[in-house]
Design a protein around this motif. Structure first.
Motif, mmCIF file in Angstrom:
data_model
loop_
_atom_site.group_PDB
_atom_site.id
_atom_site.type_symbol
_atom_site.label_atom_id
_atom_site.label_comp_id
_atom_site.label_asym_id
_atom_site.label_seq_id
_atom_site.Cartn_x
_atom_site.Cartn_y
_atom_site.Cartn_z
ATOM 1 N N ALA A 42 24.643 13.218 66.514
ATOM 2 C CA ALA A 42 25.375 13.524 65.276
ATOM 3 C C ALA A 42 24.836 12.698 64.114
ATOM 4 C CB ALA A 42 26.867 13.258 65.476
ATOM 5 N N GLY A 70 23.092 14.049 60.704
ATOM 6 C CA GLY A 70 23.647 13.607 59.427
ATOM 7 C C GLY A 70 22.589 13.040 58.495
ATOM 8 N N TRP A 123 21.037 14.872 55.414
ATOM 9 C CA TRP A 123 21.661 14.889 54.087
ATOM 10 C C TRP A 123 21.000 13.891 53.128
ATOM 11 C CZ3 TRP A 123 24.932 18.323 52.126
ATOM 12 C CH2 TRP A 123 25.665 19.134 53.010
ATOM 13 N N ALA A 163 23.309 21.929 55.433
ATOM 14 C CA ALA A 163 24.755 22.042 55.656
ATOM 15 C C ALA A 163 25.039 22.762 56.964
ATOM 16 C CB ALA A 163 25.409 22.772 54.492
ATOM 17 N N THR A 190 25.031 20.594 59.999
ATOM 18 C CA THR A 190 26.159 19.679 60.151
ATOM 19 C C THR A 190 27.132 20.179 61.214
ATOM 20 O OG1 THR A 190 25.971 19.075 57.822
ATOM 21 C CG2 THR A 190 28.024 18.516 58.906
ATOM 22 N N ALA A 193 26.396 18.788 64.585
ATOM 23 C CA ALA A 193 26.757 17.365 64.568
ATOM 24 C C ALA A 193 28.251 17.179 64.825
ATOM 25 C CB ALA A 193 26.360 16.747 63.222
ATOM 26 N N ALA A 194 29.055 18.015 64.196
ATOM 27 C CA ALA A 194 30.503 17.926 64.398
ATOM 28 C C ALA A 194 30.878 18.251 65.838
ATOM 29 C CB ALA A 194 31.209 18.887 63.440
#
Length: 396
Positions: A84, A88, A91, A163, A166, A169-170
């Motif tokens: 994760a 991240g 970004w 995006a 992501t 990752a969540a």
């Protein structure tokens, strides 16, 4: 945790693996958006999609030692948190080379989940259930790819490549508490359960390294060879539909997602069959034959009959997924519990070589001969796998 809950342990391990797969193999699903985000060609974007596998290649053998010495639960939880974090990092990167580093890190930290969950299967399930259990675990790959194919193209169209990434990752972070709560280490003795319907040959693996014998090397070799068409289809199926067939990315993603359902089901069915017959590798040989033939047809027939492209692409996607559960089970059984973490890490590491080099090879193929030639080259590797496949029966 009571032994009867071994299926819960398997389920949690599978959730963790789906999260890891979505992170590592979600990039090819958004290949058109990745290409547009950095202003690069399809061949170059395909090479970027292989970078998580390069990271996997660099660290996976180390992770195998960690699994055998520290245990599955801690290793899987750490891997998911770091995965994760690596996603991240996309970004904060400002250029293509920053994205390269981040994608390599995704693979470097995401590798041990597969090997650790495979070691749990070997420890908690006997030969009469192991093929099914490993097939269920290995279905995490098509399920993870299918989930990514359903969600990521639309998310990338709406929000952009970074995006969209992501979301895996969540998912990785959501899996961490499940792993910590319900994935203990293996039992010291495996409980008595129903035995295999097949005659169970060979006692547990002999003490010492399993790499002193040829069978485990041959299984590794087959996995590497069959990994080439599998990765080629995973990387280029969606972009083939978009670029060659004129589909929109969300529609193409839905088609790729649909193929994951029979892909996962086939792994389960072949696992059950191998439990009953005691034969892990003969079905792998036949899969190599049939998938190679379908790849040749996919490379040739759509030029004359365009309507054949989608059915053949779906058939190839499905067939190239089916071998993994059987080969992983064979490796784990040859290695035995003491060596399983390292042997499955080696299995993943050698497959990562295929996963890393396939986009590089296919980028050259696309540049010189076009995208459909990828399928013809993949068929060559399926043919080589037919010759390498050993005959291995189940161990108790």
């Amino acid at each position: 945790m009571p032994v009867r809950n071994r299926w819960i342990i398997l389920s949690v391990s599978m959730v963790a693996q789906v999260a890891s797969v979505s992170a590592m193999f979600g990039v090819p699903i958004v290949l058109p958006q990745l290409r547009d985000a950095f202003g690069i060609t399809t061949a170059q974007a395909g090479m970027l999609a292989g970078l998580p596998s390069l990271g996997l290649l660099l660290t996976l053998l180390m992770w195998g030692v960690v699994i055998d010495r520290v245990g599955e639960r801690s290793t899987m939880a750490l891997s998911l948190v770091l995965t994760a974090g690596a996603l991240g990092a996309l970004w904060i990167v400002s250029d293509l080379w920053g994205a390269v580093v981040a994608l390599v890190l995704v693979g470097a930290v995401g590798g041990p989940v597969n090997a650790a969950s495979g070691r749990l299967v070997l420890a908690w399930f006997d030969a009469g259930e192991r093929g099914l259990a490993m097939g269920i675990r290995q279905s995490a790959l098509p399920l993870g790819v299918g989930l990514s194919a359903l969600v990521l193209p639309g998310a990338a169209d709406a929000w952009g490549f970074v995006a969209a990434m992501t979301l895996p990752a969540a998912l990785a972070l959501l899996a961490v508490p499940l792993v910590l709560a319900t994935a203990p280490g293996p039992p010291t003795t495996r409980p008595a359960r129903r035995s295999s319907h097949a005659e169970e040959r060979a006692a547990p693996a002999a003490a010492g390294s399993p790499y002193r014998s040829r069978p485990i090397w041959r299984v590794h070799g087959v996995s590497m060879l069959l990994g080439v068409p599998q990765v080629a289809l995973m990387t280029y199926a969606l972009v083939y539909l978009v670029q060659e067939q004129g589909w929109s990315p969300p529609a193409a993603g839905a088609v790729v997602a649909v193929a994951q359902v029979p892909g996962a089901a086939g792994r389960l069915l072949l696992g059950v069959r191998s439990d009953r017959t005691g034969d892990r590798m003969r079905p792998v040989r036949w899969l190599a034959v049939v998938s190679g033939a379908c790849l040749v047809l996919l490379a040739l027939l759509p030029h004359a009959w365009a309507w054949t492209a989608v059915p053949l692409l779906l058939a190839c996607l499905v067939l190239t997924m089916w071998h993994n559960g059987l080969t992983f089970t064979a490796v784990a059984e040859i290695a035995g519990t003491a060596w399983a973490g390292r042997a499955l890490a080696v299995q993943n590491w050698l497959q990562a070589i295929s996963t890393t080099l396939t986009p590089v090879l296919m980028a050259a193929v696309i540049t010189t001969a076009g995208l459909p030639a990828v399928f013809a080259v993949s068929a060559v590797f399926s043919a080589a796998a037919v010759a390498v496949t050993p005959g291995i029966r189940a161990r108790g």
